[in-house]
Design an enzyme around this catalytic site. Structure first.
Site, PDB file in Angstrom:
ATOM      1  N   GLY A   1       2.637   2.495  10.792  1.00 41.03           N
ATOM      2  CA  GLY A   1       3.553   3.618  10.617  1.00 41.03           C
ATOM      3  C   GLY A   1       4.279   4.043  11.883  1.00 41.03           C
TER       4      GLY A   1
ATOM      5  N   SER B   1       3.722  -1.865  10.460  1.00 39.26           N
ATOM      6  CA  SER B   1       5.176  -1.933  10.686  1.00 39.26           C
ATOM      7  C   SER B   1       5.759  -3.313  10.395  1.00 39.26           C
ATOM      8  CB  SER B   1       5.532  -1.472  12.109  1.00 39.26           C
ATOM      9  OG  SER B   1       5.146  -0.126  12.300  1.00 39.26           O
TER      10      SER B   1
ATOM     11  N   HIS C   1      -9.581   0.648   5.241  1.00 39.65           N
ATOM     12  CA  HIS C   1      -8.315   0.980   5.906  1.00 39.65           C
ATOM     13  C   HIS C   1      -8.599   1.973   7.042  1.00 39.65           C
ATOM     14  CE1 HIS C   1      -4.228   2.316   6.613  1.00 39.65           C
ATOM     15  NE2 HIS C   1      -3.826   1.257   5.926  1.00 39.65           N
TER      16      HIS C   1
ATOM     17  N   LYS D   1       0.113   4.236  -0.282  1.00 38.95           N
ATOM     18  CA  LYS D   1      -0.534   5.415   0.304  1.00 38.95           C
ATOM     19  C   LYS D   1      -0.306   6.624  -0.608  1.00 38.95           C
ATOM     20  CE  LYS D   1      -0.294   3.176   4.747  1.00 38.95           C
ATOM     21  NZ  LYS D   1      -0.199   3.239   6.197  1.00 38.95           N
TER      22      LYS D   1
ATOM     23  N   GLU E   1      -4.999  -4.966  10.706  1.00 41.94           N
ATOM     24  CA  GLU E   1      -4.032  -3.878  10.867  1.00 41.94           C
ATOM     25  C   GLU E   1      -4.305  -3.136  12.174  1.00 41.94           C
ATOM     26  OE1 GLU E   1      -2.206  -2.681   6.780  1.00 41.94           O
ATOM     27  OE2 GLU E   1      -3.807  -1.306   7.328  1.00 41.94           O
TER      28      GLU E   1
ATOM     29  N   GLU F   1      -7.032   4.465   7.982  1.00 47.58           N
ATOM     30  CA  GLU F   1      -6.832   5.871   7.608  1.00 47.58           C
ATOM     31  C   GLU F   1      -8.074   6.428   6.925  1.00 47.58           C
ATOM     32  OE1 GLU F   1      -3.103   5.403   5.518  1.00 47.58           O
ATOM     33  OE2 GLU F   1      -2.152   4.852   7.409  1.00 47.58           O
TER      34      GLU F   1
ATOM     35  N   ASN G   1       0.868  -1.184   0.000  1.00 44.21           N
ATOM     36  CA  ASN G   1       0.000   0.000   0.000  1.00 44.21           C
ATOM     37  C   ASN G   1       0.900   1.227   0.000  1.00 44.21           C
ATOM     38  OD1 ASN G   1      -1.811   2.038   0.468  1.00 44.21           O
ATOM     39  ND2 ASN G   1      -2.438   1.335   2.509  1.00 44.21           N
TER      40      ASN G   1
HETATM   41  P1  13P Z   1       3.134   0.506   7.663  1.00 42.04           P
HETATM   42  O1  13P Z   1       3.669  -0.783   7.095  1.00 42.04           O
HETATM   43  O2  13P Z   1       3.840   1.725   7.158  1.00 42.04           O
HETATM   44  O3  13P Z   1       3.031   0.444   9.167  1.00 42.04           O
HETATM   45  O4  13P Z   1       1.623   0.650   7.120  1.00 42.04           O
HETATM   46  C1  13P Z   1       0.764  -0.419   7.218  1.00 42.04           C
HETATM   47  C2  13P Z   1      -0.459  -0.100   6.458  1.00 42.04           C
HETATM   48  O5  13P Z   1      -1.238   0.755   6.840  1.00 42.04           O
HETATM   49  C3  13P Z   1      -0.682  -0.833   5.202  1.00 42.04           C
HETATM   50  O6  13P Z   1      -1.983  -0.614   4.734  1.00 42.04           O
END
Ligand code: 13P
Length: 255
Positions: free
Chosen positions: A178, A218, A100, A11, A172, A102, A9
């Site tokens: 992150g 992560s 997600h 982003k 997740e 976010e 992803n």
């Molecule tokens: P990170 O791997 O940067 O923690 O992000 C995970 C994520 O949100 C994948 O959709």
């Protein structure tokens, strides 16, 4: 079909030249270096403007496949600035991320909207990567299982068996996204086993055994092997580490 699976992803990162360079490197490394057999399904999920260019570099093989990060719940119409599931399918997307944290948090996507978007994605021929996961507050209040059970019931389990067979689930934990603070393999396994159990209860044991469940948060080249060795962890949904070709390919080689 349950399979080893790694999705990147991206982003809201990378320009067109950066995305082309990253994709070419990943394709070349996966061509040159052995992975487990059968090869894990790999999916790249770039931002909208980069989909076509990345798709061209991936070619027609379906592995790596192209995925998108979002779409609008309506099929088409006067929704300025939005992108439809059918448009994504028409430019070569096979997968789309849905639910997600976010998007739940910053764009107020709730369970009812996600349920609607799930139907729209499936009708357009896209396979949803459906995300669930708890906040730190929820975890510390010992409400993780209740919370995730509710997310699954409200957002996903309205689907038929046939529809669910097209869905990949991703766990997740928000506190791990992150932050560099990954879930331990035991914490991941515990929730993945819970999710598989919920699928078995809502459908049946065969459906549960066939469901692919990813871990995200992560996950990196150092911890992927340990996470993927857990019996109910079928792979990863990778954010930051999917932006570096060497790290991402090492994760793909961690089965
Ligand atoms: P990170 O791997 O940067 O923690 O992000 C995970 C994520 O949100 C994948 O959709």
């Amino acid at each position: 079909m349950r399979q080893n699976f790694v999705a990147g992803n991206w982003k809201m990162n990378l320009t067109l030249p950066e995305a082309q360079a990253l994709t070419s490197e990943i394709v070349q490394m996966l061509h040159d270096e052995p992975t487990s057999v059968p090869a894990p399904q790999v999916v790249l999920c770039p931002p909208f403007p980069l989909l076509l260019a990345v798709g061209r570099l991936l070619g027609e093989s379906g592995n790596p496949a192209l995925g998108a990060q979002n779409f609008h719940e309506k099929e088409s119409g006067a929704y300025t600035g939005e992108v439809s599931a059918r448009q994504l399918h028409s430019v070569g997307c096979q997968y789309v991320i849905l639910g997600h944290s976010e998007r739940r948090q910053h764009f107020r996507e709730d369970d009812a909207l996600l349920a609607q978007k799930l139907k729209t994605a499936l009708a357009a021929g896209l396979k949803p990567i459906f995300c669930v996961g708890e906040s730190l507050e929820t975890r510390e209040a010992n409400e993780t299982f209740d919370f995730i059970g509710q997310q699954l019931a409200a957002g996903l389990f309205h689907s038929s068996k046939e529809e669910l067979s097209q869905v990949v689930i991703a766990y997740e934990p928000i506190w791990a996204i992150g932050t560099g603070r990954t879930a331990s393999s035991q914490q991941a396994q515990e929730v993945h086993a819970f999710i598989r159990g919920q699928v078995a209860a809502a459908y049946d044991a065969q459906v549960a055994a066939d469901t692919t469940i990813l871990y995200g948060g992560s996950c990196n080249a150092q911890n992927a092997r340990e996470l993927f060795s857990q019996p109910d962890v079928d792979g990863g949904l990778i954010g930051g580490a999917s932006l570096k070709s060497r790290d991402f390919v090492e994760i793909i080689k961690s089965f």
